[in-house]
Design a protein around this motif. Sequence first.
Motif, PDB file in Angstrom:
ATOM      1  N   GLU A   5       0.165  -3.427  12.662  1.00  0.00           N
ATOM      2  CA  GLU A   5       1.269  -4.294  12.234  1.00  0.00           C
ATOM      3  C   GLU A   5       0.823  -5.406  11.295  1.00  0.00           C
ATOM      4  OE1 GLU A   5       3.275  -5.644  15.679  1.00  0.00           O
ATOM      5  OE2 GLU A   5       4.384  -3.778  15.971  1.00  0.00           O
ATOM      6  N   ASN A   6      -0.330  -5.966  11.603  1.00  0.00           N
ATOM      7  CA  ASN A   6      -0.842  -7.000  10.701  1.00  0.00           C
ATOM      8  C   ASN A   6      -1.038  -6.448   9.293  1.00  0.00           C
ATOM      9  OD1 ASN A   6      -0.945  -8.991  12.623  1.00  0.00           O
ATOM     10  ND2 ASN A   6      -3.013  -8.433  13.293  1.00  0.00           N
ATOM     11  N   GLN A   7      -1.571  -5.232   9.278  1.00  0.00           N
ATOM     12  CA  GLN A   7      -1.810  -4.620   7.992  1.00  0.00           C
ATOM     13  C   GLN A   7      -0.499  -4.394   7.249  1.00  0.00           C
ATOM     14  OE1 GLN A   7      -3.491  -0.659   7.908  1.00  0.00           O
ATOM     15  NE2 GLN A   7      -5.182  -1.374   6.643  1.00  0.00           N
ATOM     16  N   ASN A   8       0.529  -4.047   7.982  1.00  0.00           N
ATOM     17  CA  ASN A   8       1.819  -3.829   7.334  1.00  0.00           C
ATOM     18  C   ASN A   8       2.316  -5.062   6.602  1.00  0.00           C
ATOM     19  OD1 ASN A   8       2.050  -1.192   7.994  1.00  0.00           O
ATOM     20  ND2 ASN A   8       3.196  -1.538   9.890  1.00  0.00           N
ATOM     21  N   ILE A   9       1.925  -6.204   7.123  1.00  0.00           N
ATOM     22  CA  ILE A   9       2.372  -7.426   6.459  1.00  0.00           C
ATOM     23  C   ILE A   9       1.430  -7.832   5.324  1.00  0.00           C
ATOM     24  CG2 ILE A   9       2.824  -9.872   6.775  1.00  0.00           C
ATOM     25  CD1 ILE A   9       3.487  -9.047   9.766  1.00  0.00           C
ATOM     26  N   ALA A  10       0.138  -7.936   5.655  1.00  0.00           N
ATOM     27  CA  ALA A  10      -0.801  -8.513   4.696  1.00  0.00           C
ATOM     28  C   ALA A  10      -1.160  -7.551   3.565  1.00  0.00           C
ATOM     29  CB  ALA A  10      -2.057  -8.967   5.423  1.00  0.00           C
ATOM     30  N   ASP A  11      -1.419  -6.288   3.924  1.00  0.00           N
ATOM     31  CA  ASP A  11      -1.894  -5.351   2.921  1.00  0.00           C
ATOM     32  C   ASP A  11      -0.810  -4.380   2.476  1.00  0.00           C
ATOM     33  OD1 ASP A  11      -4.279  -6.567   3.056  1.00  0.00           O
ATOM     34  OD2 ASP A  11      -5.238  -5.094   4.345  1.00  0.00           O
ATOM     35  N   SER A  12       0.432  -4.685   2.785  1.00  0.00           N
ATOM     36  CA  SER A  12       1.518  -3.797   2.382  1.00  0.00           C
ATOM     37  C   SER A  12       1.558  -3.699   0.869  1.00  0.00           C
ATOM     38  CB  SER A  12       2.845  -4.343   2.886  1.00  0.00           C
ATOM     39  OG  SER A  12       3.134  -5.559   2.220  1.00  0.00           O
ATOM     40  N   THR A  13       2.118  -2.626   0.394  1.00  0.00           N
ATOM     41  CA  THR A  13       2.239  -2.446  -1.051  1.00  0.00           C
ATOM     42  C   THR A  13       3.019  -3.597  -1.670  1.00  0.00           C
ATOM     43  OG1 THR A  13       2.189  -0.061  -0.782  1.00  0.00           O
ATOM     44  CG2 THR A  13       3.070  -0.912  -2.838  1.00  0.00           C
ATOM     45  N   GLU A  14       4.089  -3.984  -0.994  1.00  0.00           N
ATOM     46  CA  GLU A  14       4.901  -5.087  -1.529  1.00  0.00           C
ATOM     47  C   GLU A  14       4.048  -6.335  -1.713  1.00  0.00           C
ATOM     48  OE1 GLU A  14       8.495  -5.743   0.579  1.00  0.00           O
ATOM     49  OE2 GLU A  14       9.144  -7.353  -0.752  1.00  0.00           O
ATOM     50  N   GLN A  15       3.217  -6.605  -0.724  1.00  0.00           N
ATOM     51  CA  GLN A  15       2.372  -7.795  -0.811  1.00  0.00           C
ATOM     52  C   GLN A  15       1.335  -7.660  -1.915  1.00  0.00           C
ATOM     53  OE1 GLN A  15       2.978 -10.535   0.955  1.00  0.00           O
ATOM     54  NE2 GLN A  15       1.388 -11.548  -0.248  1.00  0.00           N
ATOM     55  N   LYS A  16       0.759  -6.457  -2.039  1.00  0.00           N
ATOM     56  CA  LYS A  16      -0.224  -6.260  -3.100  1.00  0.00           C
ATOM     57  C   LYS A  16       0.410  -6.476  -4.471  1.00  0.00           C
ATOM     58  CE  LYS A  16      -1.786  -2.184  -1.946  1.00  0.00           C
ATOM     59  NZ  LYS A  16      -2.527  -0.912  -1.901  1.00  0.00           N
ATOM     60  N   ILE A  17       1.641  -5.973  -4.621  1.00  0.00           N
ATOM     61  CA  ILE A  17       2.351  -6.172  -5.889  1.00  0.00           C
ATOM     62  C   ILE A  17       2.586  -7.653  -6.125  1.00  0.00           C
ATOM     63  CG2 ILE A  17       4.576  -5.867  -7.040  1.00  0.00           C
ATOM     64  CD1 ILE A  17       4.722  -3.098  -5.721  1.00  0.00           C
ATOM     65  N   PHE A  18       3.074  -8.328  -5.086  1.00  0.00           N
ATOM     66  CA  PHE A  18       3.347  -9.752  -5.240  1.00  0.00           C
ATOM     67  C   PHE A  18       2.089 -10.523  -5.628  1.00  0.00           C
ATOM     68  CE2 PHE A  18       3.642 -14.105  -3.846  1.00  0.00           C
ATOM     69  CZ  PHE A  18       4.890 -14.478  -4.297  1.00  0.00           C
ATOM     70  N   ASP A  19       0.990 -10.234  -4.962  1.00  0.00           N
ATOM     71  CA  ASP A  19      -0.255 -10.943  -5.264  1.00  0.00           C
ATOM     72  C   ASP A  19      -0.709 -10.685  -6.700  1.00  0.00           C
ATOM     73  OD1 ASP A  19      -0.255 -11.923  -2.707  1.00  0.00           O
ATOM     74  OD2 ASP A  19      -1.672 -10.447  -1.916  1.00  0.00           O
ATOM     75  N   ILE A  44      -1.489   0.332  -8.262  1.00  0.00           N
ATOM     76  CA  ILE A  44      -0.371   1.297  -8.171  1.00  0.00           C
ATOM     77  C   ILE A  44       0.191   1.518  -9.579  1.00  0.00           C
ATOM     78  CG2 ILE A  44       0.233   0.886  -5.763  1.00  0.00           C
ATOM     79  CD1 ILE A  44       2.299  -0.825  -8.297  1.00  0.00           C
ATOM     80  N   ASN A  45       1.311   2.164  -9.692  1.00  0.00           N
ATOM     81  CA  ASN A  45       1.864   2.409 -11.025  1.00  0.00           C
ATOM     82  C   ASN A  45       3.169   1.643 -11.261  1.00  0.00           C
ATOM     83  OD1 ASN A  45       4.016   3.881  -9.877  1.00  0.00           O
ATOM     84  ND2 ASN A  45       2.633   5.622  -9.663  1.00  0.00           N
ATOM     85  N   LYS A  46       3.593   1.631 -12.503  1.00  0.00           N
ATOM     86  CA  LYS A  46       4.740   0.810 -12.882  1.00  0.00           C
ATOM     87  C   LYS A  46       5.994   1.111 -12.069  1.00  0.00           C
ATOM     88  CE  LYS A  46       4.728   1.698 -17.308  1.00  0.00           C
ATOM     89  NZ  LYS A  46       5.320   1.770 -18.644  1.00  0.00           N
ATOM     90  N   ALA A  47       6.200   2.400 -11.795  1.00  0.00           N
ATOM     91  CA  ALA A  47       7.440   2.784 -11.108  1.00  0.00           C
ATOM     92  C   ALA A  47       7.597   2.049  -9.781  1.00  0.00           C
ATOM     93  CB  ALA A  47       7.465   4.290 -10.898  1.00  0.00           C
ATOM     94  N   LEU A  48       6.483   1.865  -9.099  1.00  0.00           N
ATOM     95  CA  LEU A  48       6.561   1.205  -7.794  1.00  0.00           C
ATOM     96  C   LEU A  48       6.971  -0.262  -7.917  1.00  0.00           C
ATOM     97  CD1 LEU A  48       3.820   2.254  -5.259  1.00  0.00           C
ATOM     98  CD2 LEU A  48       6.288   2.493  -5.140  1.00  0.00           C
ATOM     99  N   LEU A  49       6.605  -0.870  -9.020  1.00  0.00           N
ATOM    100  CA  LEU A  49       7.032  -2.258  -9.215  1.00  0.00           C
ATOM    101  C   LEU A  49       8.556  -2.328  -9.168  1.00  0.00           C
ATOM    102  CD1 LEU A  49       4.811  -3.453 -12.217  1.00  0.00           C
ATOM    103  CD2 LEU A  49       4.401  -3.735  -9.776  1.00  0.00           C
ATOM    104  N   HIS A  50       9.173  -1.359  -9.843  1.00  0.00           N
ATOM    105  CA  HIS A  50      10.637  -1.368  -9.904  1.00  0.00           C
ATOM    106  C   HIS A  50      11.268  -0.919  -8.588  1.00  0.00           C
ATOM    107  CE1 HIS A  50       9.612  -1.445 -14.208  1.00  0.00           C
ATOM    108  NE2 HIS A  50      10.720  -2.140 -14.320  1.00  0.00           N
ATOM    109  N   TYR A  51      10.499  -0.189  -7.819  1.00  0.00           N
ATOM    110  CA  TYR A  51      11.019   0.223  -6.515  1.00  0.00           C
ATOM    111  C   TYR A  51      11.159  -1.001  -5.609  1.00  0.00           C
ATOM    112  CZ  TYR A  51      11.211   2.431  -1.914  1.00  0.00           C
ATOM    113  OH  TYR A  51      11.575   2.791  -0.631  1.00  0.00           O
ATOM    114  N   TYR A  52      10.166  -1.866  -5.613  1.00  0.00           N
ATOM    115  CA  TYR A  52      10.181  -3.030  -4.712  1.00  0.00           C
ATOM    116  C   TYR A  52      10.948  -4.215  -5.310  1.00  0.00           C
ATOM    117  CZ  TYR A  52       6.965  -0.868  -1.440  1.00  0.00           C
ATOM    118  OH  TYR A  52       6.411  -0.050  -0.504  1.00  0.00           O
TER     119      TYR A  52
END
Lengths: 207, 207
Positions: A5-19, A44-52
């Motif tokens: 669960e911790n990983q879901n928050i800190a290392d989530s894709t959304e968080q990586k994008i935000f950082d 990651i790739n550009k498409a994922l940016l637009h997904y989140y």
Amino acid sequence: MAKKENQNIADSTEQKIFDAAHEVFVQKGMDGAKMQEIADRAGINKALLHYYYRSKDKLYEAVARAVIGRAAPMISQLIESDKPLEEKIRHFIEIYISIISKNPFIPLFIISEINKHPDHFFEKILPAELPKPQIFIRQVEEEIAAGRIRPVNPKHLVINIVSMCVFPFIAKPMARFALGLNSAELKIFLEERKVQVTEFVLASLRP
Amino acid sequence: MAKKENQNIADSTEQKIFDAAHEVFVQKGMDGAKMQEIADRAGINKALLHYYYRSKDKLYEAVARAVIGRAAPMISQLIESDKPLEEKIRHFIEIYISIISKNPFIPLFIISEINKHPDHFFEKILPAELPKPQIFIRQVEEEIAAGRIRPVNPKHLVINIVSMCVFPFIAKPMARFALGLNSAELKIFLEERKVQVTEFVLASLRP
DNA sequence: GTCTATAAAGGGATAGAC
DNA sequence: GTCTATCCCTTTATAGAC
């Protein structure tokens, strides 16, 4: 609440994008930042940016709001405490320079973006509670009335202090060049400013 | 040297392009500036921009070099004169704030662009003779040795003075917001700084 | 020298497979 | 959720007529 669960928050894709977006936007501004670079840095790739985050604008807004939202309360807290004036000044300069040392791109980011997109910033990004120096100003007036410090215009005093704390960091490369310092020497110089600025201000305020 | 020749220099297409580019680049930076906007503001079309300046990069370089080349000597002259220290400080603050008042976008332009493209700037744009404050620093040391001013670190003094002169202009919108000033009041406030900063510095230097 | 038209590149955004 | 492929608009740059 295991590792998962911790990983879901800190290392989530959304968080990586935000950082990643935080880094790029803060260093290059809205116009200079490229979605490709953010994607690369997030791994990651550009498409994922637009997904989140639906668009570059939305992503930028999230980053800008976080930056301001983090900076504003720290400053408010410093200014609005009820310590004696001298202690408050000492404390303010010390903490302020420490914060900027750790986040050297933030001041220039805020200033540049406000200048380039003022409407956007003041409408969408700025929270209601930007620190207001009224309490500090009143405190200065009281000290003057009591004859404990030299008469000065309190608004100019506020701007003077903030200027001396912030400006050297945003003009770092020029300061290095002008003073002939290498990278390590500049770091020491900026650290010295905690003491130097404090002394400079307090000396100027003595009656 | 009739009207015709003067016009060839001052109102030439090349000059109109340069002036338009100057405005746009200085306000929006390299990334934010668009060739179309420059063409519009110069009253010509995009193709002509490329006829006179081969690329956006080249045009930007011309503008940036001119901005720096104009700013640097003014500052050098101020610092390197041989007036007495107090007079020099008074004069410096007065002139410096006047210049910035008339060219409010220049400091932020220089700072932002150096931060975004440091290599480019230090290799291509900066002339050899950026103002060096060595003379001023030695002068401060002499005054300290003679006991005419309080002992201060001269490098920090230089940075303090420049900070207080420049920063309020680049942080204008935030200053307005924080101090609750309208546009006219801010203008007065910034003009007041000539006196306020001078007094603040000289008071701090008194033994 | 100056224009119109168009090529070429860059970069944000979406579709659709997995 | 994540990827590849692609669309399409914006912006820089060039070709060619006048």
